[in-house]
Design a protein around this motif. Structure first.
Motif: not given
Length: 830
Positions: A60-86
């Motif tokens: 259960r802990s492993q799943v929640h840890e990976v789930y948190s990692h996915l959320l972080v990557e999703k929320y970082k997508a916009e920031s990464n897109l901005k950085d890449a465009a810039k």
């Protein structure tokens, strides 16, 4: 008892303890062995539960840890897109700037063509995205979307052109660069849904162009999801931990091993429909849960593979992620742990059995030895009992003496003292006799301890007690109450005069010095006396009354004796009540400040006031300052009281008369105790600063009492106060013994003639001479001279003739409230 009986008794003493110890040890060890077995069984069950819980909690802990990692990557997508465009814009800008620098001699059209051809081939966002160059008029210089169809490029340009150009030009005009965001329909999309697009624009200063690069946020997130699916196919934890990813329809998107949950599935296939239903039941409402699935491994179905997993929904992307473990492998590991635990319990049991046998043998032999030893010594102890009984009686007498007498002086202690006083009270009942209880305290005994040490102090107490013992006659008694306090009981006295004689004897006993180890020490005492039956008929009350009057005696004058009476009791009770009520007077708003006007003799007008504390209590009425100020000093409340008066006076006077020429002056009395406070100076300055009143308007009045014990302490403080601007006034001038020396050594600005001189200087030549001399001293030393207590016109005229600076007293006004003072100030203006 016969000889046979004695023999039987000795045998019983020898062998009965052995039998009892053997049976008891056997029973205890049998119980311990049975308890060990039960604990072993319970430990195995507990081990199974704990390991199962830990294993399930781990996945259960492993799943929640990976789930948190996915959320972080999703929320970082916009920031990464901005950085890449810039970053891509800066790369394009660098290329354009480099080409411009290498072709300075060519025309704008030639350089522009080279730049556009170079930038058109720039690859952005994995073959997607938009790449524009727009001039200052909003015209598109280049549209290189890197797509497969020029038709799509034209469609994108026509749809986006207006917003892109407007935003690019706006950024150029303001900062020269910045991020862009807009929504637009995707080329080739069947519906009218708009997708968010994010880009970056930067000004190319040489030609006033705007370089713009943008991409769809959804497409960029899709790249992130694909990267995460690759990551899942390689992710592993522990020895055999794996992860799988399903879409919401049960299609397998990623997994680490081919045998997912015991099923031979490949990517892109759906898993068992029953398993999908179970998974969806567990993840509804955005949560997660455990699943269990069994699969036959043989055609006959005799061998089953049981899997336990944990799944959780990633609602933002429509994924289901999970992990699990094989129940068979877990059970195998668990059986291994159980075997190890059983082996450990067996070893512990065998150690317990060996220890039991050894302890039984040891206890049996020890009991046999002890029994024989007791039997041999029985007769010897019997012979010693009588001798020990006498010694016990002697010890009891010593213990009783120690319990009733002081260990240092040998005098009776409090317990015996109370007993003797009660006995003597009963003795004089019915007789025309009196009993005196005297509470004696050695004066300044602490100084001897501090100067010579407690050892010398103890020797002095022993010597004093010996002198007190000499005074005892008949039923007289003296006891040490505690510390340096002694209590005398003198019964069978004829009258009060006899008690006074006894008190004198006690005082005279210490009249001659006492030599302690070559040191000649002089000691005196203060005495409080209560009489039975005049003051009380109980020993406790007589002692309390004597202690109470002793407190009064030491406060008035040390080294004297004082008899208890109701008036003293009333005074002390009043003082205690004042102390109790004063602690809450400030909180309840009972304290106030009145103001005594100070008149200028030369200008004949009001120039200042003296702030005076007043206290009106609902039940006590008006409490005079002489009462409550001394109580505040003794109890430590003077600090809060003085600061209250100082702050209230500053606030009232500043509100009545602002700073500047002609502003009213303020005099405030300061307690000697207050001057020794470490924060006193800072408190005064902080109050003046917060109120806004100038320190130059304030005079602090002090009396000579402050110098008795702390001249070296307060002298630097006075210098700091003068530097800050405060005035310093020596109150009650002429009543002390060293007023002239203080004028010479302190930065004073004012002296006040005590009212006792003003009251008499019209009738007595000596007082008149002192007043004239004080005024003359003040004038010679450059000090302001204030006369207080002026009550008649004759006194005022004489002070005017002597050229006194300021006067105050009832002739002008009694102390006024701030409202009355305000009215007086208004009248003076008229």
């Amino acid at each position: 008892m016969s000889a046979l009986d004695n023999k039987q008794l000795l045998n019983l003493m020898r062998y009965a303890p052995v039998a009892v110890v053997f049976v008891f040890a056997l029973a205890v060890n049998l119980i311990a062995i049975q308890d060990n077995r039960e604990q072993a069984a319970q430990s195995i069950e507990t081990l199974r539960e704990e390991l199962t819980f830990q294993r399930k909690e781990s996945i259960r802990s492993q799943v929640h840890e990976v789930y948190s990692h996915l959320l972080v990557e999703k929320y970082k997508a916009e920031s990464n897109l901005k950085d890449a465009a810039k970053q891509r814009v800066y790369e394009a800008y660098g290329i354009a700037n480099h080409i411009y620098a290498q072709n300075v001699g060519k025309s704008k059209a030639e350089i522009s063509k080279i730049i556009i051809e170079a930038l058109r081939s720039v690859w952005i966002f994995n073959g997607r995205g938009s790449f524009y160059i727009i001039d200052s008029e909003g015209e598109t210089i280049m549209n290189a979307a890197n797509t497969h169809s020029e038709e799509i490029n034209d469609w994108v340009l026509q749809s986006e052109e207006t917003d892109v150009i407007r935003n690019a030009l706006s950024i150029n005009q303001k900062n020269g660069e910045g991020f862009l965001r807009w929504k637009i329909k995707k080329p080739g999309s069947a519906d009218d849904k708009e997708f968010e697009k994010i880009g970056y624009a930067k000004k190319f200063e040489h030609y006033d162009w705007s370089i713009v690069i943008a991409d769809y946020l959804a497409d960029y997130e899709e790249d992130v999801k694909n990267e995460l699916l690759k990551w899942f196919s390689q992710y592993k934890y522990g020895e055999s931990g794996y992860f799988f990813v399903l879409d919401e329809n049960g299609v397998l998107l990623a997994h680490h091993i081919n045998d997912f949950l015991g099923l031979d599935f490949v990517l892109g296939e759906k898993i068992n429909i029953d398993l999908i239903k179970d998974i969806k039941d567990k993840i509804k409402d955005g949560g997660g849960g455990y699943i269990r699935y069994s699969k036959p491994l043989t055609l006959s179905g005799m061998v089953i593979l049981d899997q336990v997993g944990y799944v959780k929904e990633v609602g933002e992307w429509g994924w289901i992620i999970g992990t699990g473990f094989s129940s068979q492998a877990f059970e195998k590991n668990l059986r291994l742990k159980e075997e190890q635990l059983n082996e450990l319990n067996y070893q512990n049991l065998m150690r317990l059995v060996y220890l039991t046998i050894a302890s039984m043998i040891l206890l049996t032999l020890s009991s046999l030895y002890v029994g024989n030893l007791i039997a041999r010594r029985f007769e010897m102890f019997q012979s010693k009992i009588n001798a020990d009984f006498d010694e016990l009686n002697n010890t009891k007498d010593k213990m009783e003496y120690m319990a009733l007498h002081d260990a240092l002086t040998g005098l009776p202690n409090r317990i015996l003292m109370l007993k003797e006083i009660k006995e003597n009270i009963n003795l004089i009942k019915g007789e025309n006799e009196k009993l005196a209880v005297m509470f004696v305290d050695l004066d300044n005994f602490k100084n001897i301890n501090d100067l010579y040490g407690h050892y010398v102090g103890d020797l002095l107490l022993i010597a004093v007690s010996q002198r007190f013992k000499v005074l005892m006659r008949g039923r007289d008694s003296v006891s040490r109450f505690g510390g340096d306090e002694f209590v005398f009981c003198f019964p069978q006295l004829k009258d009060r005069k006899a008690a006074q004689d006894k008190a004198e004897e006690v005082r005279n006993a210490l009249s001659s010095p006492i030599v302690i180890e070559g040191r000649t020490l002089t000691i005196a005492c203060s005495i409080g006396v209560s009489i039975c039956p005049d003051d009380s008929l109980t020993a406790e009350t007589l002692i309390k009354n004597a202690d109470t009057v002793l407190y009064k005696s030491k406060a008035d004058k040390k080294g004297q004796y004082l008899f208890y009476n109701n008036l003293i009791s009333v005074q002390i009770m009043r003082k205690m009540e004042i102390q109790h009520e004063l602690a809450r007077a400030l909180e309840r708003g009972e304290l106030s400040v009145h103001y005594q006007p100070q008149m200028s003799m030369r200008e004949e007008k009001l120039v200042g006031v003296e702030a005076l504390a007043r206290w009106f209590h609902p039940s006590l009425g008006n409490v005079f300052p002489d009462e409550f100020i001394s109580v505040a000093e003794e109890s430590g409340m003077i600090h809060d009281l003085d600061l209250f008066v100082f702050r209230r006076a500053c606030e009232d006077l500043y509100a009545l008369s602002s700073n500047g020429e002609g502003a009213l002056k303020l005099s405030v009395n300061i307690s000697p105790v207050q001057l020794t406070e470490p924060e006193f100076f800072c408190d005064l300055v902080d109050i003046c600063t917060s109120v806004g009143i100038a320190p130059e308007r304030i005079t602090l009045e002090i009396t000579e009492n402050v110098f008795i014990h702390g001249f070296d302490i307060v002298k630097p403080l006075f210098a700091k106060l003068r530097q800050q601007g405060f005035g310093l006034s020596l109150d009650d001038f002429g009543t002390g013994y060293s007023s002239l020396s203080y004028i010479n050594s302190l930065p004073l600005t004012e002296i006040k003639i005590d009212r006792s001189f003003i009251n008499k200087f019209l009738d007595f030549y000596q007082s008149d001479m002192l007043v004239r001399m004080i005024v003359g001293i003040g004038r010679l030393c450059g000090l302001v001279v204030v006369a207080e207590g002026v009550e008649t016109k004759s006194q005022l005229d004489k002070l005017l003739n002597y050229d006194c600076d300021l006067v105050q007293g009832y002739y002008f006004d009694r102390p006024l409230t701030i409202e009355q003072l305000s009215e007086k100030v208004e009248l003076c203006k008229e």
